[in-house]
Design an enzyme around this catalytic site. Structure first.
Site, PDB file in Angstrom:
ATOM      1  N   GLY A   1      18.443 -15.814 -45.122  1.00 41.46           N
ATOM      2  CA  GLY A   1      17.447 -16.856 -44.933  1.00 41.46           C
ATOM      3  C   GLY A   1      17.016 -17.449 -46.269  1.00 41.46           C
ATOM      4  N   SER A   2      15.745 -17.836 -46.350  1.00 44.12           N
ATOM      5  CA  SER A   2      15.278 -18.650 -47.476  1.00 44.12           C
ATOM      6  C   SER A   2      15.204 -17.926 -48.815  1.00 44.12           C
ATOM      7  CB  SER A   2      13.915 -19.249 -47.141  1.00 44.12           C
ATOM      8  OG  SER A   2      14.056 -20.223 -46.124  1.00 44.12           O
ATOM      9  N   VAL A   3      15.337 -16.600 -48.865  1.00 45.91           N
ATOM     10  CA  VAL A   3      15.412 -15.969 -50.189  1.00 45.91           C
ATOM     11  C   VAL A   3      16.629 -16.483 -50.952  1.00 45.91           C
ATOM     12  CG1 VAL A   3      14.141 -13.869 -49.589  1.00 45.91           C
ATOM     13  CG2 VAL A   3      16.597 -13.936 -49.246  1.00 45.91           C
TER      14      VAL A   3
END
Length: 587
Positions: A303-305
């Site tokens: 995801g957004s990491v």
């Protein structure tokens, strides 16, 4: 006719008798050490039938914490009694007085015993020495190793088990020489597997005596010690794990009710593994079952990491315009009606609030200039892996601290780079992106250190039993280019804003005793068995933000809407480490 029949019968029985004699002679004189197709050693087997023994330890080496204490099992003084005492006159009153029990308890326990046993008494070292000085045959005070399973760092430490196939594959020469047997337990996961060549037992230590058929001593009352008397063995592996920190993490994961997922804690300046937790727990009686997976070293959807990659590329390629605004009311693909209406945001604000549209747009602009920018900068951050320490050690060609670590991946094929929607999804850590929590922790550590890229160590040395060092595992840079110190500094600023800004996705961590910098992430993964949507929820960061000491990554791999377990865990761990650092205690 009758006489002839009797003669034939007599000859038949005589032949049978001679065959039996021949068979007995073969067994007794020729095949004593290799009887039948199984090559049974009859002499050894007969001795074993007349032998009673008490095992003091299994002879396997030990895994030690970074403070030098045992991480698994215990070695405690024990009072060992042999059943032949019931046939002798022994000074039970003196022994009972020394260990602080009633003599009748000792005598009753011996009377009921069929095999040697440890009497339940908590001996001090002083009491143990006093019992030894009595020199009573059949009464011994020795350190006894416990092999009871403790659910402590079980996925990191790993498991041992009997596996004849592995013994044959790993140690054919030792098996042939009789140093090992096919029943020798070997490491099958974690550090037990990684360091098995050093830890594997050279034979257990036992107290042994031989008996007659009625249980009486065969050769008098002498009990012999058998085992490796060398001061060098067994070997000890000094790991990097901190017992207090590990328990802080385990408690936090348990208190949050995390079912699938876990946490990784690194020392920021050295990249040493301080603690690691993976869930679900596994059953030690079924070590190959699904719960034995260490999810922290297996690729997951980040995801957004993963937006750290596009952010690093944009900074290093000098394409960031601080005055540029992104319409974060739009979806990832630039359509109206985004789930989160964030308004017009700058690059810094887009990172802090995790605006998908901004990073999808930047990714497609960057890939037009550099087709391979995503994998290039993922590697520069040390995000793809494998990131665990590995190399040639002693007589071992390739030793890995995380033998079951699987490297990450980004694209399913180069053709995806030509599709704007695929590029946008990849830039926010979806589609085919898979990286392990350990690799994400390594990437955060690289940023926290200003761009220095190191392998993650789980051990620092292997030592002989007398404390002399056999091999060591020094800091080791990861191969390949890294990000510049300037890029690392700008990423540190971005990650600080994630927590510090009131609108940042990590604002829940703003009031902790250590200031935190990091990046959140949520990745859609599908539905559970009840058809409810689930996702991966992450928070990856370091602290204190102005002087990084720890890197912590937490992930819930089966998160339902509304749950915030990673933040709960993160808070509890940061508070626990702060207490540990300032008060020397977990609580």
């Amino acid at each position: 006719m009758k006489r002839r029949r009797m003669l034939h019968v007599g000859l038949f029985y005589l032949c049978g008798f001679f065959l039996l004699i021949a068979r007995l002679a073969y067994i007794q004189l020729i095949a004593t050490e290799s009887f039948s197709d199984a090559n049974v050693n009859l002499i050894k087997a007969s001795v074993q039938q007349r032998t009673e023994s008490f095992t003091l330890n299994n002879g396997r080496g030990h895994l030690l914490g970074r403070d030098g204490h045992l991480l698994r099992g215990n070695e405690n003084p024990a009072l060992i009694l042999f059943p032949f005492l019931k046939r002798t006159h022994w000074n039970s009153e003196k022994v009972a007085h020394l260990v602080g029990v009633d003599s009748s308890e000792l005598e009753e326990a011996v009377y009921d015993a069929q095999v040697p046993f440890a009497f339940p008494a908590d001996l001090t070292v002083k009491q143990m020495k006093a019992v030894q000085q009595l020199q009573i045959p059949g009464v011994y005070a020795e350190p006894v190793e416990s092999d009871s399973f403790d659910p402590f760092a079980e996925h990191v430490l790993g498991m041992i088990a009997q596996n004849p196939k592995l013994v044959k594959e790993r140690y054919p020469e030792k098996l042939e020489e009789g140093i090992l047997s096919k029943d020798t337990k070997v490491g099958i996961s974690g550090l037990e597997e990684a360091f098995d060549p050093f830890l594997v037992s050279r034979g257990p230590s036992k107290l042994v005596y031989h008996t007659e058929a009625n249980g009486a001593p065969l050769f008098g009352l002498e009990v012999k010690y058998t085992g490796n008397a060398s001061p060098y063995y067994p070997l000890n592996v000094r790991t990097t794990l901190d017992q207090d920190m590990q328990r802080i993490m385990q408690d936090a994961v348990k208190d949050a009710g995390l079912k699938i997922g876990g946490a990784v804690l690194l020392e920021a300046n050295s990249n040493k593994l301080l603690a690691m937790v993976s869930r679900p727990l596994y059953d030690p009686h079924h070590p190959y079952a699904g719960g034995a997976k260490n999810y922290m070293i297996l690729p997951q959807i980040p995801g957004s990491v993963f937006k750290m990659v596009t952010a690093a590329a944009a900074i290093e390629k000098n394409t960031v315009d601080p005055n540029r605004l992104f319409n974060c009311n739009q979806t990832l693909y630039g359509k109206s009606g985004a789930h989160r209406q964030l308004g017009m945001l700058t690059f810094t604000e887009s990172f802090a609030q995790s605006c998908n549209h901004a990073f999808g747009q930047m990714a497609n602009e960057l890939i037009q200039k550099d087709r391979d920018y995503i994998e290039t900068f993922a590697k520069r951050l040390g995000l793809i892996g494998p990131v665990g320490w590995s190399g040639s050690v002693y007589h071992i060609e390739s030793l890995s601290h995380f033998p079951n670590e699987i490297k990450g991946s980004i694209w399913a094929g180069d053709s995806y780079k030509n599709v704007p929607k695929s590029v946008a999804q990849t830039a926010i850590g979806q589609l085919n992106v898979r990286v392990s929590p350990l690799a994400i922790a390594n990437a955060v550590a690289t940023i926290a250190r200003g761009g220095e890229k190191l392998a993650v160590r789980a051990a620092t040395a292997v030592k002989y039993d007398n404390g002399v060092k056999l091999v060591s595992f020094p800091e080791k840079p990861l191969d390949g280019e890294t990000i510049s110190p300037y890029t690392a500094m700008k990423l540190q600023e971005l990650m600080r804003k994630v927590v510090k800004l009131p609108e940042g996705t990590g604002r829940r961590l703003a009031d902790l005793p250590y200031s935190v910098a990091g990046k959140s992430g949520t990745a859609q993964t599908g539905t559970d068995s009840d058809g409810q949507p689930v996702d991966n929820q992450w928070f990856a960061g370091y602290f204190p933000a102005d002087d990084p000491k720890y890197v912590l990554v937490v992930v819930d791999l089966a998160r339902h809407a509304g749950q915030m377990r990673p933040y709960q865990i993160y808070k509890q761990v940061v508070k626990g480490l702060y207490q540990l650092d300032h008060n020397g205690t977990k609580k």
